[in-house]
Design an enzyme around this catalytic site. Structure first.
Site, short mmCIF file in Angstrom:
data_model
loop_
_atom_site.label_atom_id
_atom_site.label_comp_id
_atom_site.label_asym_id
_atom_site.label_seq_id
_atom_site.Cartn_x
_atom_site.Cartn_y
_atom_site.Cartn_z
N ASP A 76 1.52 2.68 3.50
CA ASP A 76 0.66 3.85 3.32
C ASP A 76 1.49 5.13 3.33
O ASP A 76 1.00 6.19 3.72
CB ASP A 76 -0.45 3.91 4.38
CG ASP A 76 -1.55 4.91 4.03
OD1 ASP A 76 -1.66 5.30 2.84
OD2 ASP A 76 -2.28 5.31 4.94
N HIS B 173 -4.53 -0.54 5.84
CA HIS B 173 -4.10 0.25 7.00
C HIS B 173 -5.04 0.09 8.20
O HIS B 173 -5.68 1.05 8.64
CB HIS B 173 -3.88 1.73 6.64
CG HIS B 173 -4.90 2.35 5.72
ND1 HIS B 173 -6.25 2.22 5.89
CD2 HIS B 173 -4.75 3.14 4.64
CE1 HIS B 173 -6.89 2.88 4.95
NE2 HIS B 173 -5.99 3.44 4.16
N ALA C 39 -3.91 14.78 5.65
CA ALA C 39 -3.70 13.45 6.23
C ALA C 39 -2.66 12.69 5.42
O ALA C 39 -2.76 12.63 4.20
CB ALA C 39 -5.01 12.68 6.24
N HIS D 114 3.02 14.58 1.44
CA HIS D 114 2.42 15.90 1.19
C HIS D 114 3.50 16.93 1.43
O HIS D 114 4.33 16.75 2.33
CB HIS D 114 1.27 16.17 2.17
CG HIS D 114 0.08 15.28 1.99
ND1 HIS D 114 -0.91 15.53 1.07
CD2 HIS D 114 -0.28 14.13 2.61
CE1 HIS D 114 -1.83 14.58 1.14
NE2 HIS D 114 -1.47 13.71 2.05
N LYS E 215 -9.36 -0.41 -6.04
CA LYS E 215 -9.37 0.24 -4.74
C LYS E 215 -10.71 0.91 -4.46
O LYS E 215 -11.18 1.72 -5.26
CB LYS E 215 -8.25 1.29 -4.70
CG LYS E 215 -8.23 2.16 -3.46
CD LYS E 215 -7.70 1.42 -2.24
CE LYS E 215 -7.90 2.25 -0.98
NZ LYS E 215 -6.73 2.36 -0.16
N HIS F 162 1.55 5.35 -1.73
CA HIS F 162 1.19 6.52 -2.55
C HIS F 162 2.47 7.09 -3.15
O HIS F 162 3.36 7.52 -2.42
CB HIS F 162 0.51 7.60 -1.70
CG HIS F 162 -0.76 7.12 -1.07
ND1 HIS F 162 -1.98 7.25 -1.68
CD2 HIS F 162 -0.99 6.46 0.10
CE1 HIS F 162 -2.92 6.72 -0.91
NE2 HIS F 162 -2.34 6.23 0.17
N LEU F 163 2.54 7.07 -4.48
CA LEU F 163 3.73 7.60 -5.18
C LEU F 163 3.49 8.97 -5.77
O LEU F 163 4.44 9.65 -6.17
CB LEU F 163 4.18 6.63 -6.28
CG LEU F 163 4.90 5.37 -5.84
CD1 LEU F 163 5.15 4.45 -7.03
CD2 LEU F 163 6.22 5.68 -5.14
N ARG F 164 2.21 9.37 -5.88
CA ARG F 164 1.86 10.67 -6.51
C ARG F 164 2.34 10.70 -7.96
O ARG F 164 2.50 9.66 -8.58
CB ARG F 164 2.43 11.86 -5.72
CG ARG F 164 2.24 11.79 -4.20
CD ARG F 164 0.81 11.70 -3.78
NE ARG F 164 0.68 11.93 -2.33
CZ ARG F 164 -0.34 11.52 -1.60
NH1 ARG F 164 -1.32 10.81 -2.13
NH2 ARG F 164 -0.40 11.79 -0.31
N LEU G 15 -4.97 9.13 7.89
CA LEU G 15 -6.27 8.47 7.96
C LEU G 15 -6.12 7.01 7.55
O LEU G 15 -5.38 6.74 6.61
CB LEU G 15 -7.27 9.18 7.05
CG LEU G 15 -7.71 10.56 7.58
CD1 LEU G 15 -8.50 11.31 6.53
CD2 LEU G 15 -8.52 10.40 8.87
N HIS H 165 -10.44 1.05 1.72
CA HIS H 165 -10.25 2.06 2.76
C HIS H 165 -11.46 1.94 3.68
O HIS H 165 -12.55 2.37 3.31
CB HIS H 165 -10.13 3.47 2.17
CG HIS H 165 -9.87 4.50 3.23
ND1 HIS H 165 -8.68 5.17 3.34
CD2 HIS H 165 -10.63 4.94 4.27
CE1 HIS H 165 -8.71 5.99 4.40
NE2 HIS H 165 -9.90 5.87 4.97
N ASN I 108 -5.11 7.32 -6.11
CA ASN I 108 -5.83 8.57 -5.75
C ASN I 108 -5.06 9.81 -6.20
O ASN I 108 -4.78 10.71 -5.41
CB ASN I 108 -6.16 8.61 -4.25
CG ASN I 108 -4.93 8.63 -3.36
OD1 ASN I 108 -3.88 8.10 -3.72
ND2 ASN I 108 -5.05 9.24 -2.20
N HIS J 218 0.87 -1.20 0.00
CA HIS J 218 0.00 0.00 0.00
C HIS J 218 0.89 1.23 0.00
O HIS J 218 1.48 1.59 1.02
CB HIS J 218 -0.90 0.02 1.24
CG HIS J 218 -1.84 1.19 1.27
ND1 HIS J 218 -3.18 1.06 1.51
CD2 HIS J 218 -1.64 2.52 1.11
CE1 HIS J 218 -3.76 2.25 1.47
NE2 HIS J 218 -2.84 3.16 1.24
#
Ligand code: NCD
Ligand code: ZN
Length: 348
Positions: free
Chosen positions: A247, A174, A263, A251, A99, A15-17, A219, A136, A41, A13
């Protein structure tokens, strides 16, 4: 034990953006993890197979030379998702999973699902294919307290969903509560579960006592110490239901250290070292390899990674900042500046 060799782990899990942020965060994960389940996302979200293929190409183009890191792509489920497109993406090796974000549950989730009955055809197709649904697990009902949103989701959404779709395979992402641990155990035949480093190392006191610490805010939000203890017990038990999913959710510092902070904890540069600390502190280092490197591939029906990495006990420090090209400027890793008890030894 002062050193530990394990099968190269995977991050189930992540997030690579995109763009400059992707370029800034990708090397840390690619240096340690063999594969990662890449969250969809983005803004706008990765919804279709062709969007996932294009995103995968952008990731691969930014990998350091010689890297064998494999991004495993996911599609963001919307009420308009096309079951045929998702099935074709799975068949062609583009999509590993789908997802589910309940609309409004977290960062960039407004395009998520409001009414699960509207995605029934997609879920039936996932069942037929054995393609996992990654969840989620929080309700977004305004009246439900933020600390209760995971437990209420299990009772009011996930239980009925599993009852209706009796072949659906789910990863509960998560997990943050004792209730989630119990739920996963009760459905171990078809529900797996990822656990983050921050939910193992911290509880809500760490975030709120003596001042509000925005880099602990993610979150689902950190819960009470007893939930943290239940998560630690679950991952160190060696049960195959539980596997590594950082996760890691970068940011810009300006968006975290703000009157309305985003978050997400940026853990990728130190995640494996932090997991090692948790397992070490509980006398369970011999269980780390299962959690980090074996249980995830078994759930997803993939081979384990062919090579190994080495963790050595030794002084290190969490970097205080990671630079990003352009206006985002920099990232502050989770636990920036704190001492680390383990190091990942370079290959060779
Ligand atoms: C994630 C993000 O920033 O994309 N944030 C987080 O707090 N975990 C979204 C998510 O996984 O919920
Ligand atoms: Zn996430």
């Amino acid at each position: 034990m002062d050193a530990l060799t394990l099968r190269r782990p995977d991050d189930w899990h992540l997030h690579l953006r995109d763009g400059a942020m992707l370029a800034a965060v990708l090397p840390a994960t690619a240096a340690v993890m063999g594969r990662a389940i890449v969250m969809p996302n983005l803004v706008p979200p990765v919804v279709t197979t062709s969007q996932a293929a294009a995103y995968r190409a952008r990731i691969l183009a930014l990998l350091p030379p010689g890297s064998r890191f494999q991004p495993l792509m996911t599609a963001y489920l919307t009420e308009d998702s096309d079951p045929d497109d998702l099935a074709a993406g799975h068949r062609d090796g583009v999509l590993t999973a789908v997802k589910l974000y309940p609309a409004g549950a977290t960062t960039n989730s407004h395009a998520g699902v409001r009414d699960l009955s509207r995605v029934r055809r997609v879920l039936e197709r996932l069942e037929a294919l054995g393609m996992p649904l990654l969840v989620h697990g929080e309700v977004t009902t305004p009246e439900v307290d933020i600390f209760d949103r995971e437990a209420v989701f299990l009772d009011t959404v996930l239980s009925p969903l599993l009852a209706e779709h009796t072949a659906l395979r789910v990863v509960f992402e998560h997990a943050t509560t004792a209730e989630a641990v119990a739920f996963v155990r009760a459905h171990r035949d078809r529900v797996g579960c990822t656990v983050t480093p921050q939910h193992l190392l911290a509880n809500r006191n760490d975030m709120l006592v003596g001042g509000v610490r925005p880099h602990f805010y993610c979150l689902p939000v950190l819960k009470r110490a007893r939930h943290q203890q239940a998560l630690v017990q679950a991952v160190t038990s060696g049960e195959p239901s539980f596997f590594l999913g950082t996760d890691s959710a970068p940011h810009p510092v300006s968006a975290k250290e703000s009157a309305c902070g985003c978050a997400g904890c940026y853990t990728a540069p130190v995640a494996l070292q932090l997991y090692a600390e948790v397992f070490d502190a509980h006398g369970a280092l011999e269980k780390l390899e299962g959690f980090a490197s074996l249980h995830g591939p078994a759930f997803y029906g993939l081979p384990v990674n062919p090579d190994r990495i080495r963790l050595v006990r030794g002084q290190d420090v969490v970097p205080s900042a990671v630079a990003v090209e352009g206006p985002a400027a920099e990232l502050r890793p989770f636990l920036a500046g704190r001492a680390l008890a383990w190091r990942v030894q370079a290959e060779g």
